[in-house]
Design a protein around this motif. Structure first.
Motif, mmCIF file in Angstrom:
data_model
loop_
_atom_site.group_PDB
_atom_site.id
_atom_site.type_symbol
_atom_site.label_atom_id
_atom_site.label_comp_id
_atom_site.label_asym_id
_atom_site.label_seq_id
_atom_site.Cartn_x
_atom_site.Cartn_y
_atom_site.Cartn_z
ATOM 1 N N LYS A 14 1.005 -1.327 0.030
ATOM 2 C CA LYS A 14 -0.060 0.099 -0.113
ATOM 3 C C LYS A 14 0.843 1.195 0.011
ATOM 4 O O LYS A 14 1.664 1.261 0.825
ATOM 5 N N PRO A 15 0.735 2.059 -0.836
ATOM 6 C CA PRO A 15 1.521 3.272 -1.087
ATOM 7 C C PRO A 15 1.186 4.269 -0.116
ATOM 8 O O PRO A 15 0.324 4.605 0.518
ATOM 9 N N ASN A 16 2.601 4.882 0.434
ATOM 10 C CA ASN A 16 2.605 5.762 1.821
ATOM 11 C C ASN A 16 2.542 7.173 1.102
ATOM 12 O O ASN A 16 3.723 7.530 0.695
ATOM 13 N N ILE A 17 1.392 7.687 0.859
ATOM 14 C CA ILE A 17 1.621 9.001 0.325
ATOM 15 C C ILE A 17 0.491 10.179 0.842
ATOM 16 O O ILE A 17 0.063 9.682 1.919
ATOM 17 N N ASP A 18 1.175 11.313 0.813
ATOM 18 C CA ASP A 18 0.543 12.636 1.363
ATOM 19 C C ASP A 18 -0.842 12.781 0.857
ATOM 20 O O ASP A 18 -0.831 13.646 -0.269
ATOM 21 N N TRP A 19 -1.783 12.149 1.223
ATOM 22 C CA TRP A 19 -3.016 11.927 0.444
ATOM 23 C C TRP A 19 -3.821 13.700 0.455
ATOM 24 O O TRP A 19 -4.204 13.994 -0.757
ATOM 25 N N ALA A 20 -3.629 14.121 1.714
ATOM 26 C CA ALA A 20 -4.082 15.501 1.786
ATOM 27 C C ALA A 20 -3.616 16.316 0.817
ATOM 28 O O ALA A 20 -4.049 17.217 0.214
ATOM 29 N N GLY A 21 -2.219 16.296 0.615
ATOM 30 C CA GLY A 21 -1.458 17.220 -0.081
ATOM 31 C C GLY A 21 -1.610 17.170 -1.568
ATOM 32 O O GLY A 21 -1.976 17.995 -2.220
ATOM 33 N N LEU A 22 -1.716 15.853 -2.156
ATOM 34 C CA LEU A 22 -2.212 15.384 -3.225
ATOM 35 C C LEU A 22 -3.552 15.764 -3.553
ATOM 36 O O LEU A 22 -3.740 16.580 -4.739
ATOM 37 N N VAL A 23 -4.631 15.661 -2.932
ATOM 38 C CA VAL A 23 -6.004 16.060 -3.485
ATOM 39 C C VAL A 23 -5.936 17.590 -3.353
ATOM 40 O O VAL A 23 -6.723 18.188 -4.113
ATOM 41 N N ALA A 24 -5.218 18.201 -2.277
ATOM 42 C CA ALA A 24 -5.332 19.761 -2.171
ATOM 43 C C ALA A 24 -4.708 20.583 -3.330
ATOM 44 O O ALA A 24 -5.186 21.678 -3.884
ATOM 45 N N SER A 25 -3.617 19.916 -3.855
ATOM 46 C CA SER A 25 -2.831 20.630 -4.916
ATOM 47 C C SER A 25 -2.651 20.160 -6.427
ATOM 48 O O SER A 25 -2.198 21.014 -7.165
ATOM 49 N N VAL A 26 -3.275 18.990 -6.689
ATOM 50 C CA VAL A 26 -3.177 18.515 -8.045
ATOM 51 C C VAL A 26 -4.473 18.148 -8.859
ATOM 52 O O VAL A 26 -5.472 17.661 -7.966
ATOM 53 N N ASP A 27 -4.710 18.533 -9.906
ATOM 54 C CA ASP A 27 -6.111 18.355 -10.413
ATOM 55 C C ASP A 27 -6.138 16.789 -10.941
ATOM 56 O O ASP A 27 -7.065 16.376 -10.700
ATOM 57 N N THR A 28 -5.001 16.401 -11.766
ATOM 58 C CA THR A 28 -4.916 14.937 -12.471
ATOM 59 C C THR A 28 -3.971 14.044 -11.698
ATOM 60 O O THR A 28 -2.856 14.554 -11.804
ATOM 61 N N ILE A 29 -4.211 13.087 -11.546
ATOM 62 C CA ILE A 29 -3.293 11.992 -11.020
ATOM 63 C C ILE A 29 -3.241 10.757 -11.766
ATOM 64 O O ILE A 29 -4.228 10.151 -12.166
ATOM 65 N N ALA A 30 -2.086 10.444 -12.237
ATOM 66 C CA ALA A 30 -1.867 9.109 -12.684
ATOM 67 C C ALA A 30 -1.217 8.225 -11.702
ATOM 68 O O ALA A 30 -0.147 8.488 -11.244
ATOM 69 N N PHE A 31 -1.744 7.229 -11.397
ATOM 70 C CA PHE A 31 -1.318 5.917 -10.459
ATOM 71 C C PHE A 31 -0.720 4.862 -11.342
ATOM 72 O O PHE A 31 -1.577 4.217 -12.508
ATOM 73 N N TYR A 32 0.392 4.585 -11.114
ATOM 74 C CA TYR A 32 1.178 3.516 -11.845
ATOM 75 C C TYR A 32 0.875 1.921 -11.298
ATOM 76 O O TYR A 32 0.991 2.182 -10.015
ATOM 77 N N MET A 33 0.384 1.031 -11.815
ATOM 78 C CA MET A 33 0.238 -0.283 -11.633
ATOM 79 C C MET A 33 -0.871 -0.199 -10.171
ATOM 80 O O MET A 33 -0.538 -1.061 -9.205
ATOM 81 N N GLY A 34 -1.814 0.430 -10.709
ATOM 82 C CA GLY A 34 -2.736 0.606 -9.396
ATOM 83 C C GLY A 34 -4.027 -0.643 -9.185
ATOM 84 O O GLY A 34 -4.733 -0.278 -8.487
ATOM 85 N N VAL A 35 -4.046 -1.543 -9.974
ATOM 86 C CA VAL A 35 -5.223 -2.278 -9.938
ATOM 87 C C VAL A 35 -5.590 -2.975 -8.612
ATOM 88 O O VAL A 35 -6.460 -2.868 -8.185
ATOM 89 N N SER A 36 -4.487 -3.672 -8.084
ATOM 90 C CA SER A 36 -4.650 -4.234 -6.837
ATOM 91 C C SER A 36 -5.009 -3.632 -5.725
ATOM 92 O O SER A 36 -5.807 -3.978 -4.762
ATOM 93 N N ASN A 37 -4.719 -2.158 -5.735
ATOM 94 C CA ASN A 37 -5.123 -1.266 -4.609
ATOM 95 C C ASN A 37 -5.769 -0.264 -5.138
ATOM 96 O O ASN A 37 -5.960 0.901 -4.646
ATOM 97 N N ILE A 38 -6.811 -0.488 -6.122
ATOM 98 C CA ILE A 38 -7.973 0.477 -6.679
ATOM 99 C C ILE A 38 -8.678 0.825 -5.347
ATOM 100 O O ILE A 38 -9.135 2.159 -5.307
ATOM 101 N N SER A 39 -9.181 0.018 -4.593
ATOM 102 C CA SER A 39 -10.223 0.579 -3.699
ATOM 103 C C SER A 39 -9.186 1.277 -2.611
ATOM 104 O O SER A 39 -10.019 2.154 -2.091
ATOM 105 N N PHE A 40 -8.071 0.958 -2.017
ATOM 106 C CA PHE A 40 -7.339 1.678 -1.156
ATOM 107 C C PHE A 40 -7.204 3.192 -1.769
ATOM 108 O O PHE A 40 -7.244 4.049 -0.938
ATOM 109 N N ILE A 41 -6.944 3.337 -3.123
ATOM 110 C CA ILE A 41 -6.509 4.605 -3.687
ATOM 111 C C ILE A 41 -8.095 5.394 -3.815
ATOM 112 O O ILE A 41 -7.762 6.512 -3.261
ATOM 113 N N ALA A 42 -9.119 4.812 -4.146
ATOM 114 C CA ALA A 42 -10.265 5.493 -4.151
ATOM 115 C C ALA A 42 -10.854 5.850 -2.839
ATOM 116 O O ALA A 42 -11.236 7.047 -2.665
#
Length: 493
Positions: free
Chosen positions: A154-182
């Motif tokens: 599971k990727p350790n990401i600054d989710w709050a910062g990502l949502v607040a500052s980026v319009d479009t996000i490309a996740f690489y190889m995210g099929v198995s973690n799609i629920s976690f990402i969403a």
């Protein structure tokens, strides 16, 4: 011994046309290529015949070569004085671990270059009709790994910062973690109705997409069974897809075609099919082997009244041989015949005219010139054309270096169609399945069989199979018409 050099090369996202000129030059000069699963195997065909091909790709849950061993290979081959290419999918600097490999080379004082490639996170969306930036929908763009090296992945990401500052996000190889990402994007402020698209095998003819929102995308992914390799794109910009998608409108988009081959030359049919959106696997892969030239026949060419060429390659090889030996082409007094229209076209490119073998008369001395199984086919030629001499320009043999390459291609593919250009291509397909771990007759049961002419039609029937389609003429344009018609019929059904 002088050290060699390592080129860390990005192969692009899949469509071999997206390979950079600099990267292609490195391949053409390579002594060794270490290649990943996600590179288009067709790129390896540009390598020199002596080049050693080493597969070090990774399948889900299966690492064929660990990174440390890959590093050791790069160092060892360079120390042996080789020009080494490390060929990676996409761009080597975007989740390609190029930094680790470059550090290992620096430590061992191995000279290297890094050749960028087109990144999948940008190319796959574009082939799905989505630019990653747009003044109306998204002025910022981020690439994020969707699967890290932790035990859970599971990727350790600054989710709050990502949502607040980026319009479009490309996740690489995210099929198995799609629920976690969403879930995390919603939890940190992204609206549930934010558009999402997953693009599998982006830029290939087998490209597939699953589209939804953060609220329902995990369910849709589960229902469709889509798997990696895939790019997950999140953002309002996904909404432009319906208006801008172009790749999926190509007439053969989604077709996965096996093209039976008997020659080593570049296939114009394969290029045409690919340009129309199809995935094409050329099978088997052949290599050229030199043979001893029959000097007696070469010195008495003027004696023959008929010459029959069995392949396009044998035409080019024969006339190149005449040029290298400084033999005047005016010594040829024979009427020239060919087994196919393709060979006639090659002959015309040499400034000569000829006729199809079906129109051959049976008067005068005959010389048959070919480059494949001439001795084995003596009985066939004797029955068909009577007394004759044979001149072999080279020998076409199975390219053993490409056996694992083609095996991997077949493993990844979901073939739907097979095309037989000639009767000899039927024999080549039936006879050469074993090295690739396949039973040709079993594959044929599940494929649409297309024969380009009467000879291949007759031969496939002799093996007990009925062709599904035969073009009105044995030419690429009529073949294309048949394949498009077949696809349209499937849609109706």
């Amino acid at each position: 011994m002088k050290k060699g050099k390592v080129f860390l090369v990005g192969a692009g996202p899949g469509d071999e046309g997206l390979m950079t000129i600099k990267g292609l030059k490195a391949i053409q000069q390579a002594d060794v290529i270490l290649y990943d699963r996600l590179i288009n195997p067709r790129l390896l065909e540009y390598a020199p015949s002596h080049c050693e091909l080493i597969y070090c790709g990774k399948f889900p849950q299966q690492h064929l070569l660990k990174q440390e061993l890959i590093n050791d290979f790069l160092i060892q081959k360079a120390m042996d004085g080789c020009s080494v290419v490390r060929l990676k999918g996409g761009d080597p600097g975007v989740f390609g671990r190029v930094g680790e490999e470059a550090e290992a080379l620096v430590t061992n004082e191995i000279p290297f270059e890094i050749v960028p490639g087109v990144s999948s996170g940008i190319a796959a969306p574009l082939y799905a009709g989505i630019p990653v930036t747009h003044r109306e929908y998204g002025v910022s763009f981020a690439v994020v790994t969707a699967h890290d090296k932790s035990k859970e992945g599971k990727p350790n990401i600054d989710w709050a910062g990502l949502v607040a500052s980026v319009d479009t996000i490309a996740f690489y190889m995210g099929v198995s973690n799609i629920s976690f990402i969403a879930e995390n994007l919603i939890l940190h402020g992204k609206p549930e109705e934010t558009p999402v698209i997953l693009i599998q095998w982006g830029t290939y003819g087998r490209q597939q997409t699953v589209q939804g929102t953060l609220r329902n995308i995990a369910k849709k992914v589960k229902e469709t069974g889509i798997k990696n390799p895939a790019i997950t794109l999140v953002g309002d910009i996904v909404s432009v897809r319906d208006k801008l998608k172009w790749f999926e409108k190509k007439p053969l988009y989604g077709r996965q075609i096996l093209l039976a081959r008997t020659g080593t030359a570049k296939s114009l049919v394969a290029e045409m099919l690919k340009d129309q959106g199809a995935d094409v696997i050329e099978f088997p892969k052949w290599a050229k082997k030199e043979v001893q030239i029959n000097e007696t026949i070469l010195n008495q060419l003027f004696m023959y009244e008929r010459i029959l060429f069995t392949s396009p390659e044998s035409i080019n090889e024969f006339f190149d041989l005449l040029i290298s030996r400084k033999i005047d082409i005016r010594n040829l007094h024979a009427t020239i015949y060919c087994l196919s229209k393709k060979s006639l076209k090659v002959l015309m490119e040499r400034g000569l005219s000829g006729h199809l073998a079906d129109d051959m008369n049976h008067c005068g001395g005959l010389l048959i010139i070919g480059n494949r199984k001439m001795d084995e086919n003596r009985g066939y030629y004797l029955d068909r054309y009577g007394k004759h001499d044979i001149f072999q320009t080279s020998e076409t043999i199975l390219d053993e270096a490409f056996v694992p390459v083609v095996k991997n291609m077949l493993m990844e593919a979901s073939l739907d169609t097979i095309v037989f250009p000639s009767s000899s291509s039927v024999d080549a397909f039936i006879e050469n399945g074993s090295p690739y771990g396949i039973v040709a007759e079993e594959i044929l049961k599940n494929l649409t069989i297309v024969c380009m002419g009467s000879s291949s039609e007759k031969r496939i029937r002799e093996f007990g199979f009925e062709p599904d389609s035969i073009p009105a003429e044995p030419c690429p344009s009529k073949l294309l018409e048949v394949l498009i018609l077949n696809k349209m019929r499937e849609k109706v059904i």
